[in-house]
Enzyme design. Structure first.
Site, mmCIF file in Angstrom:
data_model
loop_
_atom_site.group_PDB
_atom_site.id
_atom_site.type_symbol
_atom_site.label_atom_id
_atom_site.label_comp_id
_atom_site.label_asym_id
_atom_site.label_seq_id
_atom_site.Cartn_x
_atom_site.Cartn_y
_atom_site.Cartn_z
ATOM 1 N N TYR A 123 0.840 -1.114 -0.104
ATOM 2 C CA TYR A 123 0.015 0.069 0.038
ATOM 3 C C TYR A 123 1.166 0.951 -0.037
ATOM 4 O O TYR A 123 0.517 2.110 -0.243
ATOM 5 C CB TYR A 123 -0.672 0.253 1.098
ATOM 6 C CG TYR A 123 -1.892 -1.408 2.059
ATOM 7 C CD1 TYR A 123 -2.252 -2.341 0.046
ATOM 8 C CD2 TYR A 123 -2.495 -1.248 2.859
ATOM 9 C CE1 TYR A 123 -3.271 -2.872 0.207
ATOM 10 C CE2 TYR A 123 -3.679 -2.226 2.281
ATOM 11 C CZ TYR A 123 -3.662 -2.851 1.047
ATOM 12 O OH TYR A 123 -4.745 -4.178 1.457
ATOM 13 N N HIS A 136 -0.169 -11.758 2.149
ATOM 14 C CA HIS A 136 -0.682 -10.739 0.735
ATOM 15 C C HIS A 136 -1.473 -11.765 -0.421
ATOM 16 O O HIS A 136 -2.766 -11.914 -0.580
ATOM 17 C CB HIS A 136 -0.268 -9.952 -0.076
ATOM 18 C CG HIS A 136 -1.281 -8.735 -0.399
ATOM 19 N ND1 HIS A 136 -0.018 -7.652 0.443
ATOM 20 C CD2 HIS A 136 -2.178 -8.559 -0.652
ATOM 21 C CE1 HIS A 136 -1.943 -6.244 -0.525
ATOM 22 N NE2 HIS A 136 -2.738 -7.062 -0.372
#
Length: 341
Positions: free
Chosen positions: A56, A114
């Site tokens: 991010y 992830h």
């Protein structure tokens, strides 16, 4: 009757901790003052659960917001994730070390893989210099160069079902064991998964020992209710956290937030649409991770309330069937479709 403020999360050595039932998502915030201000506003509104990830690019901004909030670290539940470029067993701890350094923390509460993929391993010195941000290149992020538009994989360490699609034999167990070591070293309180299918989770179930699979984070909303996956997770005592609880945009431009049935239900319950969708998620025993930059919506999204059985069924009925007439559900090895043909 009100909805629970926390859920129990399995951690190491047979223990459990409480995780706030509503989290604040930081995806797509961008590494700038907007991210810091939004997280600061969320903490001010009462959020005590932040969902983050190395990819991010907001670790620094989030860390600054936490420190400036004055809220004690042990009162905030922090999740982060490592991208597949760090998923080789030798690099998992490095990813966490970078996250901790960038956020200015000594530990995180929940550390997730992830995606169920392992990209081709790069020299460690490249990974040690890797950073993310709105303008960083693939080289800056230490991502392997694409081959025919796709990232090359280390199939030996990919989940068995994904490696099999490529005619190889693989196992995610070595990466999982490296994740467990971060808990034993005290750098993470718990570890889990993100975007893993039932088959990919099953591969890891026999390898939990003292450190269990605490969580699987997946996309969940009324258009994509993930019923089979959630039921399986409940049976295995794996908590489901839900990214994109407000859904995205369809090809025709339609959005769940402007769906007429959703708008009518929200009006009936005297709720904002986001508030109602978050309530639906918590009432199902899952943790929504909604994100907004608007102070009023940040606050209302946290104020979850119990819905009637009738309204829950109405939202459940919005599930979108796929071409075979079944409810959309992650295919086995779904992660490979994003990066590999």
């Amino acid at each position: 009757m009100s909805l629970p403020k926390t859920f129990s999360l399995r951690v190491a050595n047979g223990k459990t901790v409480e995780i706030p039932s509503v989290g604040y998502g930081t995806w797509a915030s961008g590494e700038n003052s907007w991210a810091k201000d939004a997280v600061a506003e969320a903490l001010k509104a009462g959020y005590r659960h932040l969902d983050c990830a190395w990819m991010y690019g907001v670790d620094g901004a989030v860390g600054d917001a936490i420190r400036e909030s004055g809220i004690p670290r042990d009162e905030i539940f922090i999740t982060s994730k490592f991208w597949p470029n760090f998923a080789h067993p030798n690099n998992v701890e490095l990813a966490l070390d970078m996250i901790l350094k960038n956020m200015g923390l000594e530990y995180i509460d929940l550390f997730l893989a992830h995606w169920p993929l392992v990209f081709k391993n790069l020299p460690r010195e490249k990974l040690e210099r890797a950073f993310t941000g709105p303008n960083s290149s693939d080289e800056d992020k230490a991502l392997p160069a694409e081959e025919n538009g796709k990232r090359p994989l280390e199939l030996e360490f990919c989940p068995f079902n994904i490696a099999k699609q490529k005619g190889a034999t693989g196992s995610y167990v070595p990466t999982w064991k490296a994740m467990q070591e971060t808990v034993r070293k005290g750098k993470a309180k718990a570890v889990g998964l993100s975007n893993f299918s039932i088959t990919e989770i099953k591969e890891l179930l026999p390898h939990q020992r003292d450190v269990p699979i605490s969580c699987n984070q997946v996309e969940v909303h009324p258009w994509l209710p993930q019923r089979e996956l959630i039921e399986f997770a409940k049976q295995e005592q794996i908590l489901i956290t839900c990214y994109s609880p407000f859904a995205g945009q369809k090809k025709d431009g339609a959005t769940l937030l402007k769906d007429q049935q959703v708008l009518k239900l929200a009006e009936k319950n005297k709720m904002d649409v986001g508030q109602m969708l978050q309530s639906w998620a918590v009432q199902r025993g899952t943790v929504p991770l909604g994100k907004s930059a608007t102070a009023a919506r940040i606050k209302s999204n946290l104020d979850v309330r119990r819905l009637s059985v009738e309204d829950m069924r109405a939202l459940d009925s919005l599930a979108i069937p796929n071409e075979e007439g079944r409810t959309i559900n992650p295919s086995e090895g779904w992660g490979i479709s994003l990066f590999q043909n």
